[in-house]
Design a protein around this motif. Sequence first.
Motif, PDB file in Angstrom:
ATOM      1  N   VAL A  76      15.583  49.757 -23.408  1.00 59.09           N
ATOM      2  CA  VAL A  76      16.989  50.125 -23.257  1.00 59.09           C
ATOM      3  C   VAL A  76      17.081  51.157 -22.142  1.00 59.09           C
ATOM      4  O   VAL A  76      16.297  52.114 -22.116  1.00 59.09           O
ATOM      5  CB  VAL A  76      17.573  50.690 -24.570  1.00 59.09           C
ATOM      6  CG1 VAL A  76      19.005  51.173 -24.369  1.00 59.09           C
ATOM      7  CG2 VAL A  76      17.526  49.615 -25.661  1.00 59.09           C
ATOM      8  N   VAL A  79      18.912  55.773 -23.659  1.00 61.87           N
ATOM      9  CA  VAL A  79      18.704  56.158 -25.057  1.00 61.87           C
ATOM     10  C   VAL A  79      18.931  57.663 -25.131  1.00 61.87           C
ATOM     11  O   VAL A  79      18.047  58.452 -24.797  1.00 61.87           O
ATOM     12  CB  VAL A  79      17.292  55.795 -25.553  1.00 61.87           C
ATOM     13  CG1 VAL A  79      17.117  56.176 -27.019  1.00 61.87           C
ATOM     14  CG2 VAL A  79      17.016  54.308 -25.353  1.00 61.87           C
ATOM     15  N   TRP A 124       9.814  56.003 -29.541  1.00 63.43           N
ATOM     16  CA  TRP A 124      10.591  55.975 -28.305  1.00 63.43           C
ATOM     17  C   TRP A 124      10.798  57.428 -27.879  1.00 63.43           C
ATOM     18  O   TRP A 124      11.528  58.179 -28.545  1.00 63.43           O
ATOM     19  CB  TRP A 124      11.927  55.274 -28.526  1.00 63.43           C
ATOM     20  CG  TRP A 124      11.835  53.820 -28.897  1.00 63.43           C
ATOM     21  CD1 TRP A 124      10.923  53.222 -29.717  1.00 63.43           C
ATOM     22  CD2 TRP A 124      12.710  52.783 -28.460  1.00 63.43           C
ATOM     23  NE1 TRP A 124      11.159  51.877 -29.811  1.00 63.43           N
ATOM     24  CE2 TRP A 124      12.263  51.574 -29.062  1.00 63.43           C
ATOM     25  CE3 TRP A 124      13.839  52.742 -27.632  1.00 63.43           C
ATOM     26  CZ2 TRP A 124      12.897  50.351 -28.849  1.00 63.43           C
ATOM     27  CZ3 TRP A 124      14.479  51.520 -27.419  1.00 63.43           C
ATOM     28  CH2 TRP A 124      14.005  50.338 -28.023  1.00 63.43           C
ATOM     29  N   LEU A 167      22.700  54.217 -27.769  1.00 58.68           N
ATOM     30  CA  LEU A 167      22.084  53.267 -26.846  1.00 58.68           C
ATOM     31  C   LEU A 167      23.142  52.800 -25.857  1.00 58.68           C
ATOM     32  O   LEU A 167      24.218  52.349 -26.255  1.00 58.68           O
ATOM     33  CB  LEU A 167      21.529  52.063 -27.606  1.00 58.68           C
ATOM     34  CG  LEU A 167      20.637  52.348 -28.818  1.00 58.68           C
ATOM     35  CD1 LEU A 167      20.174  51.036 -29.438  1.00 58.68           C
ATOM     36  CD2 LEU A 167      19.451  53.216 -28.431  1.00 58.68           C
ATOM     37  N   TYR A 254      21.949  45.035 -26.701  1.00 55.30           N
ATOM     38  CA  TYR A 254      22.436  45.864 -27.795  1.00 55.30           C
ATOM     39  C   TYR A 254      23.712  46.624 -27.431  1.00 55.30           C
ATOM     40  O   TYR A 254      24.460  47.046 -28.325  1.00 55.30           O
ATOM     41  CB  TYR A 254      21.372  46.880 -28.214  1.00 55.30           C
ATOM     42  CG  TYR A 254      20.089  46.280 -28.747  1.00 55.30           C
ATOM     43  CD1 TYR A 254      20.015  44.950 -29.179  1.00 55.30           C
ATOM     44  CD2 TYR A 254      18.931  47.047 -28.825  1.00 55.30           C
ATOM     45  CE1 TYR A 254      18.836  44.422 -29.669  1.00 55.30           C
ATOM     46  CE2 TYR A 254      17.747  46.520 -29.324  1.00 55.30           C
ATOM     47  CZ  TYR A 254      17.702  45.209 -29.739  1.00 55.30           C
ATOM     48  OH  TYR A 254      16.525  44.689 -30.229  1.00 55.30           O
TER      49      TYR A 254
END
Length: 296
Positions: A76, A79, A124, A167, A254
């Motif tokens: 992504v 974040v 992450w 996100l 997402y």
Amino acid sequence: MTADSQAAGSRLRDVDAEQRLAVDGTEVARYVLRPDLDPRHGPRPYLHPVRTRAGTPVTDALPADHVWHLGVSLAVQDVDGANLWGGRTYVRGTGYTWRDDHGVIAHTGWRERAADRLDHDLEWRDRHGRTLLREHRRITATPAGADAWWLDLSGTLTSATGADVHLGSPATNGRSGGAGYGGFFWRAVADGQPQVRTADAAGEEAVNGSAAPWLALSASAPGGGAYTLVFTGLGPGDRWFVRTAMYPGVCVAYAFDRPAVVAAGRPRHNRHRVLVADGHLDPADFAARVDAAVLR
């Protein structure tokens, strides 16, 4: 440390760095666990090469046009402000900009390893090493007839900050043109422009941003070998991000047109299944296979 123990440690690191998935004894994918990459390329575990049962490659990694595209991966771009995708960051009012904001998605421990499944934990992290999300990921490979197999990647993301984790994508940060990428991303490989379709639409422009239950990409690999990929697994609010003209890629996005949230104390569950088949399947064939898989 003796030379023998050094060699043993090196072998252990090598074994742990790359795993293999097999279907009925035939290798169909390799999982690169700890890639040695420039931080700007978004280091993260990824699957490459992925192959059909006949051996045709269906992924690309580190391509010249987007070096941070890594086979099949979760990534992504935004974040909580950390770039975990790689490349330049899209900044509202400025455009794509190189910034010192690249983090890493890191393997932290195994739960299970077998020829047809891999189950592990990840973190992450932002560029300072602060953990933003914790993930439990399971990857399996199962047969789907003599000419195909299913890749199944399920992941659970949990906030590690004690607060909601947001996100985002270039689209949510101001870029127009449907650039809502970020999520489960598959960088394909193709000789010429692939064909892409859903049950009721065909072509990049028509399917990009859609929420169809499945999406199919048919192509031929360089050097020969036709293949079809059928993607399923959109979650609530997810959309398909698709490119065929610039490069061959499909993403379960997402945050396609609005930010997504991994709420504190409420994990986000994702499950992405892809049929990897030899040949250019017709729509009736792959639709029937998807229906059969759903009923299992």
